[in-house]
Design a protein around this motif. Structure first.
Motif, PDB file in Angstrom:
ATOM      1  N   UNK A  91      46.799  88.712-107.606  1.00 39.87           N
ATOM      2  CA  UNK A  91      47.129  87.586-108.480  1.00 39.87           C
ATOM      3  C   UNK A  91      48.570  87.130-108.279  1.00 39.87           C
ATOM      4  N   UNK A  92      49.493  88.083-108.111  1.00 37.96           N
ATOM      5  CA  UNK A  92      50.894  87.738-107.914  1.00 37.96           C
ATOM      6  C   UNK A  92      51.099  87.013-106.595  1.00 37.96           C
ATOM      7  N   UNK A  93      50.424  87.480-105.543  1.00 36.21           N
ATOM      8  CA  UNK A  93      50.539  86.816-104.240  1.00 36.21           C
ATOM      9  C   UNK A  93      50.052  85.376-104.318  1.00 36.21           C
ATOM     10  N   UNK A  94      48.911  85.155-104.958  1.00 36.44           N
ATOM     11  CA  UNK A  94      48.352  83.808-105.058  1.00 36.44           C
ATOM     12  C   UNK A  94      49.269  82.913-105.891  1.00 36.44           C
ATOM     13  N   UNK A  95      49.761  83.423-107.010  1.00 30.80           N
ATOM     14  CA  UNK A  95      50.624  82.631-107.882  1.00 30.80           C
ATOM     15  C   UNK A  95      51.913  82.224-107.175  1.00 30.80           C
ATOM     16  N   UNK A  96      52.533  83.176-106.493  1.00 28.33           N
ATOM     17  CA  UNK A  96      53.770  82.877-105.786  1.00 28.33           C
ATOM     18  C   UNK A  96      53.525  81.960-104.587  1.00 28.33           C
ATOM     19  N   UNK A  97      52.385  82.128-103.933  1.00 29.70           N
ATOM     20  CA  UNK A  97      52.053  81.247-102.813  1.00 29.70           C
ATOM     21  C   UNK A  97      51.885  79.807-103.295  1.00 29.70           C
ATOM     22  N   UNK A  98      51.191  79.618-104.405  1.00 29.64           N
ATOM     23  CA  UNK A  98      51.018  78.271-104.967  1.00 29.64           C
ATOM     24  C   UNK A  98      52.377  77.687-105.367  1.00 29.64           C
ATOM     25  N   UNK A  99      53.253  78.512-105.917  1.00 29.16           N
ATOM     26  CA  UNK A  99      54.589  78.056-106.284  1.00 29.16           C
ATOM     27  C   UNK A  99      55.365  77.583-105.067  1.00 29.16           C
ATOM     28  N   UNK A 100      55.320  78.362-103.977  1.00 27.87           N
ATOM     29  CA  UNK A 100      56.018  77.979-102.749  1.00 27.87           C
ATOM     30  C   UNK A 100      55.447  76.690-102.174  1.00 27.87           C
ATOM     31  N   UNK A 101      54.128  76.580-102.201  1.00 24.02           N
ATOM     32  CA  UNK A 101      53.476  75.371-101.688  1.00 24.02           C
ATOM     33  C   UNK A 101      53.897  74.150-102.497  1.00 24.02           C
ATOM     34  N   UNK A 102      53.914  74.288-103.823  1.00 31.52           N
ATOM     35  CA  UNK A 102      54.273  73.160-104.686  1.00 31.52           C
ATOM     36  C   UNK A 102      55.706  72.711-104.438  1.00 31.52           C
ATOM     37  N   UNK A 103      56.632  73.656-104.312  1.00 31.60           N
ATOM     38  CA  UNK A 103      58.032  73.299-104.073  1.00 31.60           C
ATOM     39  C   UNK A 103      58.207  72.621-102.712  1.00 31.60           C
ATOM     40  N   UNK A 104      57.575  73.184-101.686  1.00 36.74           N
ATOM     41  CA  UNK A 104      57.698  72.591-100.354  1.00 36.74           C
ATOM     42  C   UNK A 104      57.079  71.202-100.311  1.00 36.74           C
ATOM     43  N   UNK A 105      55.903  71.043-100.900  1.00 41.04           N
ATOM     44  CA  UNK A 105      55.213  69.755-100.881  1.00 41.04           C
ATOM     45  C   UNK A 105      56.001  68.690-101.641  1.00 41.04           C
ATOM     46  N   UNK A 106      56.536  69.047-102.806  1.00 36.32           N
ATOM     47  CA  UNK A 106      57.325  68.093-103.578  1.00 36.32           C
ATOM     48  C   UNK A 106      58.547  67.648-102.786  1.00 36.32           C
ATOM     49  N   UNK A 107      59.180  68.584-102.084  1.00 38.36           N
ATOM     50  CA  UNK A 107      60.378  68.246-101.307  1.00 38.36           C
ATOM     51  C   UNK A 107      60.048  67.315-100.143  1.00 38.36           C
ATOM     52  N   UNK A 108      59.058  67.695 -99.330  1.00 33.82           N
ATOM     53  CA  UNK A 108      58.790  66.903 -98.136  1.00 33.82           C
ATOM     54  C   UNK A 108      58.134  65.560 -98.464  1.00 33.82           C
ATOM     55  N   UNK A 109      57.563  65.420 -99.665  1.00 28.04           N
ATOM     56  CA  UNK A 109      56.961  64.134-100.021  1.00 28.04           C
ATOM     57  C   UNK A 109      58.013  63.028-100.102  1.00 28.04           C
ATOM     58  N   UNK A 110      59.262  63.389-100.386  1.00 29.73           N
ATOM     59  CA  UNK A 110      60.313  62.369-100.479  1.00 29.73           C
ATOM     60  C   UNK A 110      61.332  62.459 -99.352  1.00 29.73           C
ATOM     61  N   UNK A 111      61.309  63.555 -98.588  1.00 31.41           N
ATOM     62  CA  UNK A 111      62.281  63.687 -97.493  1.00 31.41           C
ATOM     63  C   UNK A 111      61.634  63.598 -96.118  1.00 31.41           C
TER      64      UNK A 111
END
Length: 331
Positions: free
Chosen positions: A236-256
């Protein structure tokens, strides 16, 4: 390491502030540095106010937020995979976000009113789907997440999705194709205050959560067996942290755009300065990532070229040799 942490954070903050001031003063339109403080205090001319508050400052804030987000995403991915070579741009997450943005931009009706706020969600959807597929392909029922398989599968997905994007844009409208090509090159295109408002909530929500979960990430980075023994729900921790990393990366590259290597270099540099404790490493990585991207964008837009050089290209010129160095160091 603990005693050096506060001085280190002060030095990194000072460097970031210095580069921010340099970015505000440098550009195609002349802006005297001795006028910086008066303009910030509301004593500037119309032209000075427009240059600083409408053109340069929102762009710099976007690059700071995006650099920090990519650094945290890279730190989490490196912690989960126990591999210093993990990076959202290298293992396919950025490519997944880019493919979703390309499909949305080419085939969906665009509403100028909510386009800025919808784009991070679209990018997150594509990146999350890619991450789920990579995670599924890298999962072993006996040993859990296989770090080496995760990296190699991610690289394969990155190449495949990059090829898909080329196929998608090959027959598209010229204006849309030009935008996606700039996006792929890592050209900072979200340069207005609405993009700041679209990006900031993702960091305000996810960075505190990541810091809260830093202890579990420490245990996972050291040894999965120790994490299980201390009561961490590993899957559960791996999945939660993976989703967090994905969300941060996706939000960043969507505007950069497709920025790679920031998530690789910033955590690695921070780890060498603070040690492996993610509770100290992640804040340092955020400042380093912001500093790297602001520096790259400032260099790129002041390069004597018709439209400057995309920040993603400048970062890659630094990051590619650094990646090779890390690769050789591990062999």
């Amino acid at each position: 390491m603990k005693r050096r942490f506060l001085p280190l954070m002060l030095v990194l903050t000072a460097l970031l502030l210095g580069m921010t001031l340099a970015g505000m003063g440098l550009g195609t339109s002349s802006f005297s540095f001795d006028r910086m403080v008066p303009v910030l205090l509301g004593q500037g001319t119309f032209e000075e106010n427009f240059i600083l508050f409408n053109l340069r400052l929102p762009r710099i804030v976007v690059t700071i937020l995006a650099g920090a987000a990519l650094a945290v995403a890279g730190a989490v991915l490196q912690g989960l995979t126990k591999n210093d070579l993990a990076d959202p741009g290298i293992i396919g997450i950025n490519a997944g976000a880019g493919a979703a943005v390309a499909v949305y931009f080419l085939f969906m009706p665009l509403d100028p009113g909510n386009f800025v706020y919808v784009l991070p969600v679209i990018a997150f959807s594509g990146a999350l789907l890619t991450a789920v597929l990579i995670y599924a392909a890298s999962w072993d029922r006996r040993t859990g997440l296989e770090p080496v398989r995760f990296i190699l599968t991610g690289v394969g997905f990155s190449l495949a999705l990059s090829g898909l994007m080329i196929v998608l844009i090959s027959g598209g409208d010229r204006m849309k194709v030009d935008f996606i090509a700039q996006w792929l090159a890592g050209s900072i295109w979200g340069t207005d205050w609405p993009f700041v408002l679209a990006l900031a909530p993702w960091l305000l929500l996810l960075v505190p959560f990541t810091l809260y979960a830093a202890r579990q990430l420490n245990l996972l980075y050291l040894d999965t067996g120790v994490a299980v023994g201390t009561g961490v729900a590993v899957g559960r921790t791996q999945v939660t942290l993976l989703v967090t990393a994905v969300a941060l990366a996706a939000a960043a590259v969507s505007v950069t755009g497709g920025i790679a290597f920031v998530g690789l270099m910033a955590p690695h540099i921070a780890r060498s300065l603070t040690g492996v404790d993610h509770r100290r490493m992640i804040p340092a990585a955020m400042l380093i990532g912001a500093l790297l991207l602001v520096t790259a964008d400032t260099i790129g837009r002041n390069t004597p070229a018709p439209e400057g050089v995309p920040a993603g290209v400048v970062v890659s010129l630094i990051g590619a040799p650094y990646f090779v160095y890390l690769l050789l160091k591990r062999t």
